[in-house]
Design a protein around this motif. Structure first.
Motif, PDB file in Angstrom:
ATOM      1  N   MET A   1      58.517 -18.143  13.843  1.00  0.00           N
ATOM      2  CA  MET A   1      57.537 -19.230  13.786  1.00  0.00           C
ATOM      3  C   MET A   1      56.483 -18.897  12.746  1.00  0.00           C
ATOM      4  O   MET A   1      55.989 -17.780  12.711  1.00  0.00           O
ATOM      5  CB  MET A   1      56.911 -19.433  15.172  1.00  0.00           C
ATOM      6  N   SER A   2      56.152 -19.832  11.908  1.00  0.00           N
ATOM      7  CA  SER A   2      55.160 -19.610  10.860  1.00  0.00           C
ATOM      8  C   SER A   2      53.778 -19.415  11.465  1.00  0.00           C
ATOM      9  O   SER A   2      53.438 -20.003  12.495  1.00  0.00           O
ATOM     10  CB  SER A   2      55.139 -20.816   9.915  1.00  0.00           C
ATOM     11  N   ASP A   3      52.990 -18.553  10.819  1.00  0.00           N
ATOM     12  CA  ASP A   3      51.611 -18.365  11.278  1.00  0.00           C
ATOM     13  C   ASP A   3      50.651 -19.311  10.567  1.00  0.00           C
ATOM     14  O   ASP A   3      49.437 -19.214  10.716  1.00  0.00           O
ATOM     15  CB  ASP A   3      51.175 -16.920  11.095  1.00  0.00           C
ATOM     16  N   ARG A   4      51.196 -20.240   9.774  1.00  0.00           N
ATOM     17  CA  ARG A   4      50.344 -21.223   9.108  1.00  0.00           C
ATOM     18  C   ARG A   4      49.821 -22.241  10.110  1.00  0.00           C
ATOM     19  O   ARG A   4      50.412 -22.459  11.167  1.00  0.00           O
ATOM     20  CB  ARG A   4      51.124 -21.957   8.012  1.00  0.00           C
ATOM     21  N   LYS A   5      48.743 -22.897   9.719  1.00  0.00           N
ATOM     22  CA  LYS A   5      48.235 -24.017  10.506  1.00  0.00           C
ATOM     23  C   LYS A   5      49.164 -25.212  10.331  1.00  0.00           C
ATOM     24  O   LYS A   5      50.006 -25.229   9.429  1.00  0.00           O
ATOM     25  CB  LYS A   5      46.813 -24.353  10.064  1.00  0.00           C
ATOM     26  N   PRO A   6      49.048 -26.239  11.210  1.00  0.00           N
ATOM     27  CA  PRO A   6      49.968 -27.382  11.142  1.00  0.00           C
ATOM     28  C   PRO A   6      50.082 -28.009   9.760  1.00  0.00           C
ATOM     29  O   PRO A   6      51.174 -28.401   9.349  1.00  0.00           O
ATOM     30  CB  PRO A   6      49.394 -28.350  12.165  1.00  0.00           C
ATOM     31  N   ALA A   7      48.969 -28.121   9.032  1.00  0.00           N
ATOM     32  CA  ALA A   7      49.048 -28.723   7.698  1.00  0.00           C
ATOM     33  C   ALA A   7      49.982 -27.929   6.800  1.00  0.00           C
ATOM     34  O   ALA A   7      50.829 -28.486   6.088  1.00  0.00           O
ATOM     35  CB  ALA A   7      47.648 -28.807   7.073  1.00  0.00           C
ATOM     36  N   GLY A   8      49.829 -26.607   6.827  1.00  0.00           N
ATOM     37  CA  GLY A   8      50.698 -25.764   6.013  1.00  0.00           C
ATOM     38  C   GLY A   8      52.136 -25.788   6.478  1.00  0.00           C
ATOM     39  O   GLY A   8      53.068 -25.754   5.674  1.00  0.00           O
ATOM     40  N   GLN A   9      52.341 -25.850   7.806  1.00  0.00           N
ATOM     41  CA  GLN A   9      53.697 -25.931   8.350  1.00  0.00           C
ATOM     42  C   GLN A   9      54.395 -27.206   7.887  1.00  0.00           C
ATOM     43  O   GLN A   9      55.582 -27.189   7.541  1.00  0.00           O
ATOM     44  CB  GLN A   9      53.649 -25.878   9.875  1.00  0.00           C
ATOM     45  N   PHE A  10      53.642 -28.312   7.923  1.00  0.00           N
ATOM     46  CA  PHE A  10      54.240 -29.569   7.477  1.00  0.00           C
ATOM     47  C   PHE A  10      54.613 -29.507   5.995  1.00  0.00           C
ATOM     48  O   PHE A  10      55.713 -29.909   5.602  1.00  0.00           O
ATOM     49  CB  PHE A  10      53.299 -30.743   7.709  1.00  0.00           C
ATOM     50  N   LEU A  11      53.715 -29.012   5.169  1.00  0.00           N
ATOM     51  CA  LEU A  11      54.000 -28.927   3.737  1.00  0.00           C
ATOM     52  C   LEU A  11      55.183 -28.000   3.474  1.00  0.00           C
ATOM     53  O   LEU A  11      56.025 -28.296   2.618  1.00  0.00           O
ATOM     54  CB  LEU A  11      52.756 -28.454   2.986  1.00  0.00           C
ATOM     55  N   ASP A  12      55.279 -26.910   4.212  1.00  0.00           N
ATOM     56  CA  ASP A  12      56.438 -26.025   4.067  1.00  0.00           C
ATOM     57  C   ASP A  12      57.728 -26.746   4.440  1.00  0.00           C
ATOM     58  O   ASP A  12      58.761 -26.606   3.767  1.00  0.00           O
ATOM     59  CB  ASP A  12      56.270 -24.784   4.951  1.00  0.00           C
ATOM     60  N   ALA A  13      57.673 -27.520   5.531  1.00  0.00           N
ATOM     61  CA  ALA A  13      58.863 -28.257   5.965  1.00  0.00           C
ATOM     62  C   ALA A  13      59.279 -29.278   4.913  1.00  0.00           C
ATOM     63  O   ALA A  13      60.477 -29.428   4.612  1.00  0.00           O
ATOM     64  CB  ALA A  13      58.588 -28.956   7.302  1.00  0.00           C
ATOM     65  N   ALA A  14      58.293 -29.989   4.343  1.00  0.00           N
ATOM     66  CA  ALA A  14      58.609 -30.973   3.311  1.00  0.00           C
ATOM     67  C   ALA A  14      59.181 -30.303   2.071  1.00  0.00           C
ATOM     68  O   ALA A  14      60.150 -30.802   1.474  1.00  0.00           O
ATOM     69  CB  ALA A  14      57.344 -31.763   2.954  1.00  0.00           C
ATOM     70  N   ILE A  15      58.616 -29.171   1.691  1.00  0.00           N
ATOM     71  CA  ILE A  15      59.125 -28.432   0.524  1.00  0.00           C
ATOM     72  C   ILE A  15      60.554 -27.957   0.766  1.00  0.00           C
ATOM     73  O   ILE A  15      61.414 -28.042  -0.125  1.00  0.00           O
ATOM     74  CB  ILE A  15      58.192 -27.252   0.201  1.00  0.00           C
ATOM     75  N   ASP A  16      60.818 -27.477   1.976  1.00  0.00           N
ATOM     76  CA  ASP A  16      62.180 -27.033   2.300  1.00  0.00           C
ATOM     77  C   ASP A  16      63.169 -28.190   2.199  1.00  0.00           C
ATOM     78  O   ASP A  16      64.298 -28.025   1.686  1.00  0.00           O
ATOM     79  CB  ASP A  16      62.225 -26.442   3.710  1.00  0.00           C
ATOM     80  N   LEU A  17      62.766 -29.361   2.674  1.00  0.00           N
ATOM     81  CA  LEU A  17      63.635 -30.532   2.577  1.00  0.00           C
ATOM     82  C   LEU A  17      63.861 -30.932   1.122  1.00  0.00           C
ATOM     83  O   LEU A  17      64.986 -31.293   0.728  1.00  0.00           O
ATOM     84  CB  LEU A  17      63.034 -31.697   3.359  1.00  0.00           C
ATOM     85  N   LEU A  18      62.824 -30.873   0.318  1.00  0.00           N
ATOM     86  CA  LEU A  18      62.971 -31.191  -1.107  1.00  0.00           C
ATOM     87  C   LEU A  18      63.904 -30.210  -1.794  1.00  0.00           C
ATOM     88  O   LEU A  18      64.720 -30.607  -2.650  1.00  0.00           O
ATOM     89  CB  LEU A  18      61.596 -31.188  -1.786  1.00  0.00           C
ATOM     90  N   HIS A  19      63.814 -28.938  -1.427  1.00  0.00           N
ATOM     91  CA  HIS A  19      64.746 -27.958  -1.982  1.00  0.00           C
ATOM     92  C   HIS A  19      66.184 -28.287  -1.584  1.00  0.00           C
ATOM     93  O   HIS A  19      67.115 -28.171  -2.391  1.00  0.00           O
ATOM     94  CB  HIS A  19      64.386 -26.555  -1.500  1.00  0.00           C
ATOM     95  N   ARG A  20      66.366 -28.706  -0.328  1.00  0.00           N
ATOM     96  CA  ARG A  20      67.706 -29.048   0.140  1.00  0.00           C
ATOM     97  C   ARG A  20      68.291 -30.233  -0.629  1.00  0.00           C
ATOM     98  O   ARG A  20      69.447 -30.178  -1.076  1.00  0.00           O
ATOM     99  CB  ARG A  20      67.695 -29.361   1.638  1.00  0.00           C
ATOM    100  N   VAL A  21      67.509 -31.298  -0.764  1.00  0.00           N
ATOM    101  CA  VAL A  21      68.057 -32.464  -1.465  1.00  0.00           C
ATOM    102  C   VAL A  21      68.276 -32.145  -2.944  1.00  0.00           C
ATOM    103  O   VAL A  21      69.219 -32.658  -3.559  1.00  0.00           O
ATOM    104  CB  VAL A  21      67.175 -33.713  -1.297  1.00  0.00           C
ATOM    105  N   ARG A  22      67.423 -31.309  -3.521  1.00  0.00           N
ATOM    106  CA  ARG A  22      67.631 -30.912  -4.919  1.00  0.00           C
ATOM    107  C   ARG A  22      68.968 -30.203  -5.073  1.00  0.00           C
ATOM    108  O   ARG A  22      69.735 -30.497  -6.000  1.00  0.00           O
ATOM    109  CB  ARG A  22      66.505 -29.975  -5.369  1.00  0.00           C
ATOM    110  N   ASP A  23      69.268 -29.283  -4.170  1.00  0.00           N
ATOM    111  CA  ASP A  23      70.464 -28.456  -4.305  1.00  0.00           C
ATOM    112  C   ASP A  23      71.722 -29.136  -3.773  1.00  0.00           C
ATOM    113  O   ASP A  23      72.793 -29.031  -4.377  1.00  0.00           O
ATOM    114  CB  ASP A  23      70.263 -27.126  -3.572  1.00  0.00           C
ATOM    115  N   GLU A  24      71.606 -29.852  -2.644  1.00  0.00           N
ATOM    116  CA  GLU A  24      72.787 -30.403  -1.985  1.00  0.00           C
ATOM    117  C   GLU A  24      73.124 -31.817  -2.450  1.00  0.00           C
ATOM    118  O   GLU A  24      74.279 -32.252  -2.307  1.00  0.00           O
ATOM    119  CB  GLU A  24      72.574 -30.393  -0.468  1.00  0.00           C
ATOM    120  N   GLU A  25      72.162 -32.538  -2.986  1.00  0.00           N
ATOM    121  CA  GLU A  25      72.409 -33.911  -3.422  1.00  0.00           C
ATOM    122  C   GLU A  25      72.437 -34.050  -4.944  1.00  0.00           C
ATOM    123  O   GLU A  25      72.396 -35.168  -5.465  1.00  0.00           O
ATOM    124  CB  GLU A  25      71.330 -34.835  -2.844  1.00  0.00           C
TER     125      GLU A  25
END
Length: 251
Positions: A1-25
Motif C-alpha cells: 500500500m502506498s504511503d502517499r496521501k489520497p491525492a498522490g495515490q490517485f495521480l499514481d493510479a492515473a499515471i499507471d493507467l496511462l502507462h498501460r494504455v501507452r504500452d498495450e494499446e
C-alpha cells in the motif's frame, strides 16, 4: 500500500493507467489514427459521441486548439454531459431502445464517414445501437471503452452485446468495473474515477497519430491553433473556410 496521501495515490493510479494504455494499446491507437487519416483523405467527415461523463472526452477533441478541425460532436439531446435536469434523466436515456437510430436518421453521418463512440461500460442500448446501426450504414466506427465491463457486467442491449462487438477498431481504456481507483477504511464506497483522464488522453493520442500520418503522406493536417496566440484567428479562419463542407459545429 502506498504511503502517499489520497491525492498522490490517485495521480499514481492515473499515471499507471496511462502507462498501460501507452504500452498495450499502441497498435490500436496507430490503427485508429490511420483510419481517421484515411477518412480525411477520402473526403469523409469525422464525428465523436459520448453520453454523460463519456461525452467529456468526445467534446475535448471538437473545436480544440491543436486538434483536427474536422472532428464534429454527434449530439443526442439529454445525454451530452450532465446539463439535463434532473441529471439522472441522461442515464435513463442511454437505456432507451431506438434512440440511437432516430439520432442517426437526423444526423449528417453518411457512408464513408468515421465515428468515434466513447462509452466506459459499453453496455447501454444507446452506444451499442449507435455502433451497430452506423456500421450497417457504411460508417467506420472506433469504440473507446473498458473491455473489462464485457466480462464483469451484463449488456443492457437486447442483443446481449457490448459496444466493443460492433466496432471496426476498439481502444481499451483499462478502467476497472466501477471506475473508482481508491478505497479507504473510513470511506464507505470506492472513489476517485480516472476514466475521463485516460479516455481523453487516448483520443488525443489517436488524433496526434492522425496528424502525423497525414503529414507523412504529404497532406497538411487540418489543425486548429489557439485563438489566444497571435495569428491564431487568421489561421483558423483559413482552415474552417477550406474544410467548411465537412465542419458542422459552425452551423
Amino acid at each position: 500500500m502506498s504511503d502517499r496521501k489520497p491525492a498522490g495515490q490517485f495521480l499514481d493510479a492515473a499515471i499507471d493507467l496511462l502507462h498501460r494504455v501507452r504500452d498495450e494499446e499502441e497498435a490500436a491507437v496507430e490503427a485508429a489514427g490511420t483510419l481517421l487519416a484515411d477518412t480525411v483523405e477520402e473526403g469523409g467527415r469525422l464525428f465523436a459521441f459520448g453520453a454523460g461523463h463519456s461525452s467529456l472526452a468526445a467534446q475535448d477533441v471538437v473545436y480544440r486548439a491543436g486538434g483536427l478541425a474536422l472532428m464534429n460532436l454527434l449530439t443526442v439531446p439529454g445525454v451530452v454531459g450532465v446539463d439535463v435536469m434532473p441529471a439522472t434523466l441522461g442515464s435513463a436515456l442511454e437505456r432507451v431502445d431506438g434512440l440511437a437510430t432516430a439520432v442517426l436518421d437526423s444526423s449528417p453521418l453518411r457512408a464513408g464517414d468515421a465515428l468515434v463512440i466513447v462509452s466506459l461500460s459499453g453496455r447501454n442500448a444507446l452506444p451499442v445501437e449507435m455502433a451497430l446501426t452506423a456500421r450497417a450504414r457504411g460508417v467506420r466506427v472506433i469504440g473507446v471503452t473498458s473491455v473489462a465491463y464485457a466480462t464483469g457486467t451484463r449488456s443492457r442491449h437486447g442483443s446481449g452485446t457490448f459496444l466493443k462487438d460492433h466496432c471496426d477498431l476498439v481502444l481499451d481504456s483499462k478502467i476497472a468495473v466501477g471506475d473508482a481507483e481508491l478505497t479507504l477504511d473510513t470511506v464507505p464506497a470506492p472513489f476517485a474515477p480516472a476514466s475521463t483522464v485516460v479516455t481523453a488522453a487516448l483520443l488525443q493520442a489517436v488524433l496526434a497519430t492522425t496528424a502525423a500520418v497525414l503529414a507523412d503522406r504529404g497532406t497538411e493536417p487540418p489543425l486548429l491553433r489557439s485563438g489566444n496566440v497571435d495569428g491564431g484567428h487568421e489561421w483558423n479562419r483559413r482552415v474552417l473556410e477550406q474544410y467548411g463542407d465537412r465542419i458542422f459545429y459552425r452551423r
